[in-house]
Design a protein around this motif. Structure first.
Motif, PDB file in Angstrom:
ATOM      1  N   PRO A  83       0.820  -1.219   0.000  1.00  0.00           N
ATOM      2  CA  PRO A  83       0.000   0.000   0.000  1.00  0.00           C
ATOM      3  C   PRO A  83       0.851   1.267   0.000  1.00  0.00           C
ATOM      4  CG  PRO A  83      -0.902  -1.602   1.534  1.00  0.00           C
ATOM      5  CD  PRO A  83       0.429  -2.138   1.095  1.00  0.00           C
ATOM      6  N   GLU A  84       1.976   1.223   0.712  1.00  0.00           N
ATOM      7  CA  GLU A  84       2.869   2.391   0.772  1.00  0.00           C
ATOM      8  C   GLU A  84       3.453   2.699  -0.611  1.00  0.00           C
ATOM      9  OE1 GLU A  84       2.236   0.631   4.627  1.00  0.00           O
ATOM     10  OE2 GLU A  84       3.086  -0.262   2.787  1.00  0.00           O
ATOM     11  N   SER A  85       3.888   1.641  -1.315  1.00  0.00           N
ATOM     12  CA  SER A  85       4.460   1.832  -2.650  1.00  0.00           C
ATOM     13  C   SER A  85       3.409   2.346  -3.625  1.00  0.00           C
ATOM     14  CB  SER A  85       5.053   0.528  -3.161  1.00  0.00           C
ATOM     15  OG  SER A  85       6.199   0.160  -2.417  1.00  0.00           O
ATOM     16  N   LYS A 119       1.462   6.728  -7.072  1.00  0.00           N
ATOM     17  CA  LYS A 119       0.394   7.669  -7.440  1.00  0.00           C
ATOM     18  C   LYS A 119       0.856   9.106  -7.280  1.00  0.00           C
ATOM     19  CE  LYS A 119      -3.284   4.476  -6.039  1.00  0.00           C
ATOM     20  NZ  LYS A 119      -4.280   4.171  -4.982  1.00  0.00           N
ATOM     21  N   GLN A 120       1.568   9.367  -6.196  1.00  0.00           N
ATOM     22  CA  GLN A 120       2.069  10.723  -5.947  1.00  0.00           C
ATOM     23  C   GLN A 120       3.079  11.124  -7.015  1.00  0.00           C
ATOM     24  OE1 GLN A 120       4.253  11.229  -2.245  1.00  0.00           O
ATOM     25  NE2 GLN A 120       3.571  13.355  -2.075  1.00  0.00           N
ATOM     26  N   LEU A 121       3.968  10.187  -7.377  1.00  0.00           N
ATOM     27  CA  LEU A 121       4.965  10.464  -8.414  1.00  0.00           C
ATOM     28  C   LEU A 121       4.292  10.778  -9.745  1.00  0.00           C
ATOM     29  CD1 LEU A 121       7.871  10.450  -9.572  1.00  0.00           C
ATOM     30  CD2 LEU A 121       7.614   7.968  -9.890  1.00  0.00           C
ATOM     31  N   LEU A 122       3.323   9.962 -10.133  1.00  0.00           N
ATOM     32  CA  LEU A 122       2.627  10.177 -11.395  1.00  0.00           C
ATOM     33  C   LEU A 122       1.900  11.519 -11.404  1.00  0.00           C
ATOM     34  CD1 LEU A 122       1.144   6.589 -11.838  1.00  0.00           C
ATOM     35  CD2 LEU A 122       2.972   7.600 -13.205  1.00  0.00           C
ATOM     36  N   GLN A 123       1.248  11.842 -10.292  1.00  0.00           N
ATOM     37  CA  GLN A 123       0.521  13.112 -10.204  1.00  0.00           C
ATOM     38  C   GLN A 123       1.477  14.292 -10.316  1.00  0.00           C
ATOM     39  OE1 GLN A 123      -1.672  13.702  -6.551  1.00  0.00           O
ATOM     40  NE2 GLN A 123      -3.029  15.201  -7.486  1.00  0.00           N
ATOM     41  N   LYS A 167       4.153  14.505 -11.972  1.00  0.00           N
ATOM     42  CA  LYS A 167       4.656  14.639 -13.344  1.00  0.00           C
ATOM     43  C   LYS A 167       3.531  14.832 -14.354  1.00  0.00           C
ATOM     44  CE  LYS A 167       8.962  13.784 -12.150  1.00  0.00           C
ATOM     45  NZ  LYS A 167      10.011  14.841 -12.259  1.00  0.00           N
ATOM     46  N   GLY A 168       2.288  14.717 -13.903  1.00  0.00           N
ATOM     47  CA  GLY A 168       1.162  14.820 -14.826  1.00  0.00           C
ATOM     48  C   GLY A 168       1.114  13.668 -15.801  1.00  0.00           C
ATOM     49  N   ILE A 169       1.530  12.485 -15.353  1.00  0.00           N
ATOM     50  CA  ILE A 169       1.592  11.298 -16.209  1.00  0.00           C
ATOM     51  C   ILE A 169       0.529  10.299 -15.767  1.00  0.00           C
ATOM     52  CG2 ILE A 169       3.011   9.286 -16.830  1.00  0.00           C
ATOM     53  CD1 ILE A 169       5.459  11.143 -16.683  1.00  0.00           C
ATOM     54  N   GLN A 170      -0.107   9.672 -16.747  1.00  0.00           N
ATOM     55  CA  GLN A 170      -1.196   8.727 -16.477  1.00  0.00           C
ATOM     56  C   GLN A 170      -0.838   7.344 -17.015  1.00  0.00           C
ATOM     57  OE1 GLN A 170      -4.876   9.789 -18.381  1.00  0.00           O
ATOM     58  NE2 GLN A 170      -5.847   7.826 -17.937  1.00  0.00           N
ATOM     59  N   ILE A 171      -1.064   6.314 -16.200  1.00  0.00           N
ATOM     60  CA  ILE A 171      -0.943   4.936 -16.688  1.00  0.00           C
ATOM     61  C   ILE A 171      -2.256   4.578 -17.359  1.00  0.00           C
ATOM     62  CG2 ILE A 171      -0.491   2.529 -16.116  1.00  0.00           C
ATOM     63  CD1 ILE A 171       0.979   3.406 -13.644  1.00  0.00           C
ATOM     64  N   LYS A 201      -8.087  -1.111 -11.834  1.00  0.00           N
ATOM     65  CA  LYS A 201      -9.135  -0.207 -11.375  1.00  0.00           C
ATOM     66  C   LYS A 201      -8.561   0.853 -10.442  1.00  0.00           C
ATOM     67  CE  LYS A 201     -13.608  -0.109  -9.013  1.00  0.00           C
ATOM     68  NZ  LYS A 201     -14.659  -0.929  -8.359  1.00  0.00           N
ATOM     69  N   GLU A 202      -7.666   0.449  -9.563  1.00  0.00           N
ATOM     70  CA  GLU A 202      -7.074   1.396  -8.610  1.00  0.00           C
ATOM     71  C   GLU A 202      -6.330   2.520  -9.322  1.00  0.00           C
ATOM     72  OE1 GLU A 202      -3.860   1.437  -4.870  1.00  0.00           O
ATOM     73  OE2 GLU A 202      -4.538  -0.473  -5.737  1.00  0.00           O
ATOM     74  N   PHE A 203      -5.656   2.189 -10.444  1.00  0.00           N
ATOM     75  CA  PHE A 203      -4.863   3.184 -11.157  1.00  0.00           C
ATOM     76  C   PHE A 203      -5.609   3.776 -12.358  1.00  0.00           C
ATOM     77  CE2 PHE A 203      -1.534   1.408  -8.606  1.00  0.00           C
ATOM     78  CZ  PHE A 203      -0.622   2.438  -8.441  1.00  0.00           C
TER      79      PHE A 203
END
Length: 297
Positions: free
Chosen positions: A101-103, A108-112, A114-118, A140-142
């Protein structure tokens, strides 16, 4: 990538055609509204196209956090992640269903930041439906649109049902022969009767298999959820060398034209499998090539 219903577009085309053929009783000659409507529809389709990168492109240069940094430096905002990639940074696990859960929160924080979406992840071949369910939970989570996979044939019914429940499609990928899905007919067999199974069209591997990518796309019309964008130095050679898109033997203009005709709305994942340590410029050049080609459609 989610499939579209064509009825509305066809209705619009028909209405526009009727308007173009009719007169207003004044003798005034009006413009060709049919052409205008078609041009507008085509522009709308390509406007929805996403140009992204499959993170396998950067896997030899470092972990997930490095891949995201390279994606960011190339100016790309969409990615296809691959399970099993070490996360890096202060995270000890790998991208996938066993992330802590921590990872997950840190990713999610890293992606946000950088404005990058999986948009997608793969290529996966889960052994059980329970493992599939865990991948759907992760997707679903991502907020993923589809999962790229080469599923076991006895799983088609089960994964189609799961995909329907989660609202996330499964895109079957084509590796070179003797892979079970090397030919579009094998993908069509999986699609038959399964509304949520489609294709991840790897145009490079189709060319390696001696197939015409445009003809493959035509066979899979209405079922293409995503595209792997790569180029190769020869056709009909399963060991053909990977090249920067636009510099090999693949003719991309008719590929883009066919996808536009099909009203494809999805992501093109750049998958550069070469120049591993210094391929960010290759990705940048591919984005430029893609944008130039799309502007001509």
């Amino acid at each position: 990538m989610k499939k579209l219903t064509f009825g509305c577009l066809l209705s619009l085309f028909a209405a526009a055609a009727l308007t173009g053929c009719g007169g207003n009783g004044s003798g005034e000659v009006k413009g060709d509204t049919t052409t205008t409507t078609k041009d507008s529809a085509a522009a709308s389709v390509t406007k929805d196209w996403k140009i992204g990168v499959q993170l396998w492109t950067f896997h030899e240069a470092g972990p997930f956090v490095t891949s995201i940094a390279r994606t960011d430096s190339a100016g790309v905002k969409f990615v296809e992640a691959y399970p099993g990639q070490p996360l890096g940074g202060d995270m000890k696990d790998t991208f996938g269903i066993r992330m802590s859960p921590e990872s997950r929160a840190k990713i999610k924080q890293l992606l946000q930041s950088k404005g990058i979406q999986i948009v997608a992840m793969g290529v996966i071949t889960p052994k059980t439906l329970d493992e599939w369910k865990q991948y759907f939970d992760l997707a679903k989570e991502f907020g993923l649109s589809y999962i790229t996979a080469e599923p076991l044939k006895n799983q088609w019914d089960g994964i189609d049902s799961l995909a329907g429940v989660y609202g996330i499609n499964v895109a079957i990928h084509d590796h070179p022969r003797p892979n079970a899905y090397w030919h579009p007919d094998s993908v069509l067999a999986a699609i038959k009767g399964h509304a949520h199974i489609g294709s991840c069209a790897d145009v490079g591997h189709w060319t390696r298999n001696g197939l015409d990518p445009v003809e493959c796309l035509k066979r899979l019309e209405g079922h293409v959820y995503g595209v792997h964008l790569k180029d190769v130095d020869s056709a009909g050679n399963t060991k053909a060398k990977d090249l920067v898109v636009g510099t090999g033997v693949i003719k991309f203009a008719p590929i883009f034209e066919e996808l536009k005709r099909q009203q494809f709305r999805g992501m093109f994942s750049i998958e550069r499998e070469g120049n591993w340590q210094n391929n960010v410029p290759d990705v940048i050049n591919t984005v430029k090539f893609f944008n130039d080609q799309v502007s001509k459609l």
